[in-house]
Design an enzyme around this catalytic site. Sequence first.
Site, PDB file in Angstrom:
ATOM      1  N   ASP A  52       0.827  -1.199   0.000  1.00 24.64           N
ATOM      2  CA  ASP A  52       0.000   0.000   0.000  1.00 24.64           C
ATOM      3  C   ASP A  52       0.870   1.261   0.000  1.00 24.64           C
ATOM      4  O   ASP A  52       1.760   1.413   0.833  1.00 24.64           O
ATOM      5  CB  ASP A  52      -0.893  -0.025   1.248  1.00 24.64           C
ATOM      6  CG  ASP A  52      -1.931   1.072   1.253  1.00 24.64           C
ATOM      7  OD1 ASP A  52      -2.905   0.959   0.490  1.00 24.64           O
ATOM      8  OD2 ASP A  52      -1.769   2.040   2.022  1.00 24.64           O
ATOM      9  N   GLU A 105       1.287  -0.366  -5.146  1.00 26.18           N
ATOM     10  CA  GLU A 105       0.108   0.479  -5.302  1.00 26.18           C
ATOM     11  C   GLU A 105       0.562   1.939  -5.288  1.00 26.18           C
ATOM     12  O   GLU A 105       0.377   2.661  -4.312  1.00 26.18           O
ATOM     13  CB  GLU A 105      -0.899   0.222  -4.170  1.00 26.18           C
ATOM     14  CG  GLU A 105      -2.251   0.880  -4.424  1.00 26.18           C
ATOM     15  CD  GLU A 105      -2.698   1.806  -3.310  1.00 26.18           C
ATOM     16  OE1 GLU A 105      -3.848   2.274  -3.362  1.00 26.18           O
ATOM     17  OE2 GLU A 105      -1.913   2.088  -2.386  1.00 26.18           O
TER      18      GLU A 105
END
Length: 664
Positions: free
Chosen positions: A386, A415
């Site tokens: 993330d 990401e």
Amino acid sequence: MAEAATHNGLAAFGEGRQRVLIEHVTPQVDAGHYPIKRVVGDLVTVEADIFADGHDVLAAVLRVRGPADQSWHEMPMTLLGNDHWRGVFSVETIGTYTYTLVAWIDRFATWEHQLHKRVEAGQEVQVDLLIGAALVDEAAAHAPDPVAATLHGFAAALRAGDAEAAFTPELARLMSLHLPRQFATAFERELHVTVDRPLARFSAWYELFPRSAALEPGKHGTFMDVIARLPYVAELGFDILYLPPIHPIGRQFRKGKNNSVTALPGEPGSPWAIGGPEGGHKAIHPELGTLEDFHELVAAARSYGLELALDIAFQCSPDHPYVREHPEWFRARPDGTIQYAENPPKKYQDIYPFDFETSDWQGLWYELKSVFEYWIAQGVTVFRVDNPHTKSFRFWEWCIGSLKRDHPELIFLSEAFTRPRVTYNLAKLGFTQSYTYFTWRTQRWELAEYLLELTQTEIKDYFGPNFWPNTPDILTPQFYPGHRSVFLTRVAMAATMMASWGMYGPVYELMQHVPAQGREEYLNNEKYEIRHWDLDDPNSLRTFIARLNQIRKTNLPLQRNANVRVHPVDRNFALNEQLFAYSKTTDNATHIILVVVNLDPEQVQSGWVQVPVDEWHLGATYLAHDLLRNERYVWQGEYNYVSLDPATMPVHIFRLERQEELPR
């Protein structure tokens, strides 16, 4: 003094008798600072400009060392013309390969070339034969006994005046192996290849929230519920099941439904607000199950041909043990509070980011790396990371490099929805795959431009694109009207433009499309509440998605990002901007996939798609097999007519087959 100065000046040139230059070596990333990337079974094609003064014949080899090799293996390079050379090697195991180049004046080939011209001109060559005999004797002195005897025989023939012996292929072969390479030039650096398993390039990801997997509405899902969902995910044809964070969720500043700053009693909060009294990044949310249940899920997923991917989000809720045990790892504000995460106008009061400028940065780095190590020990080898672009670049280079030295099978999905240079740099530092800007590319021209950027520039050597039409954070405007055709075209393009793709389900196959007010994300988002989904909804796209993944697995061009081209589709002698056509082929174009997409969600679009029939050796008549509808069309020549109705099927995925392949 003058002689000493001259000597010192020459020393800077090294071996002055090295006459060969090696330039413009490809592929290499940032002058070899970072490795290129390939998967097991790939061929690595290395090219370079190699030349010297004068007219001597050159020789060059590609030197390669595999992950377990103690010494170099050499492959000859081929002169393509105009001083440009090429060599090829294959990568057969995961890990790091090293390659470099060596080139030299080929004294025997130069002598042989000159001798050939003199013989053709009818000149006296006795002295030349003696020169050649001396070269052969030199090679014999460096060859094993049986070969040395053969070489001495050739040398004797040359001394006896046998010019024909000079042109014997066997002599040329032995001389290339045993004549010392005088004053050879080695390329100035060793280059590296990170070799991953095939899943690193060719993969289909399916994201689901475990807490929404319960069979009964209103119940919190468990790992056992996810196990019950595995047949469905496998039926859709996915390779990787990705779970958002599975850790305890913080209580303080917990977000409520639709990102409300205040959670009502019983609201579960965001899984990305990691950490609570039960533990942090190495703990499991108690309502999901136990560590033993997680092990059972990992094993069950593998039995269905699925790998489990975990989300690694390096951030903490205010209740995370790290906040209490290591306050120095977070940035304090003047009022004594800790700075929460922000992406104005968005505020994430339930999340504290780590401070990578902390005085205890080494302790922080080791602890974060240990999070990966913990889950690797639990059987996880695929990670979605993330927001890596908000963490230190140096940390990622060290962390991923260290982990992959011990576990070269690991796959990391970045990401990083951020600026291109940052996204690409994360790939250089070690991330295997990355989310992309695909979901924001909607027009034909920008789709074409982006596809070619990712597949035909230097980016292709290190960046692994993964196309997602949606994520829990991203619902882009093209979906808001709810057109079924848009859901079909976006998922079809994601699955065929790139070898790796993913989607957030079941919201995608159920065509959820209502956005939150003023935000490009879903209303009633699973990030903040538990949802229940009817997987048997008759309007679901599950059958279409399963067919897409089946087509991918049975057509080799769709498993790579090579040999991509964009095709014009003309209507009334002008380009039809609503029809996007592109192809992918194997290296020799024996297997050709041509995709045509109607980008207009409301109107029938038609035109004449251009096919390079001569280049692909298709012949005057060939077959266009639509793999989605299993319909076959006989095409002729360079231009063929297509028409796509968004009300029925807005996509063609053709396999083009030559006349000899047509059924009789």
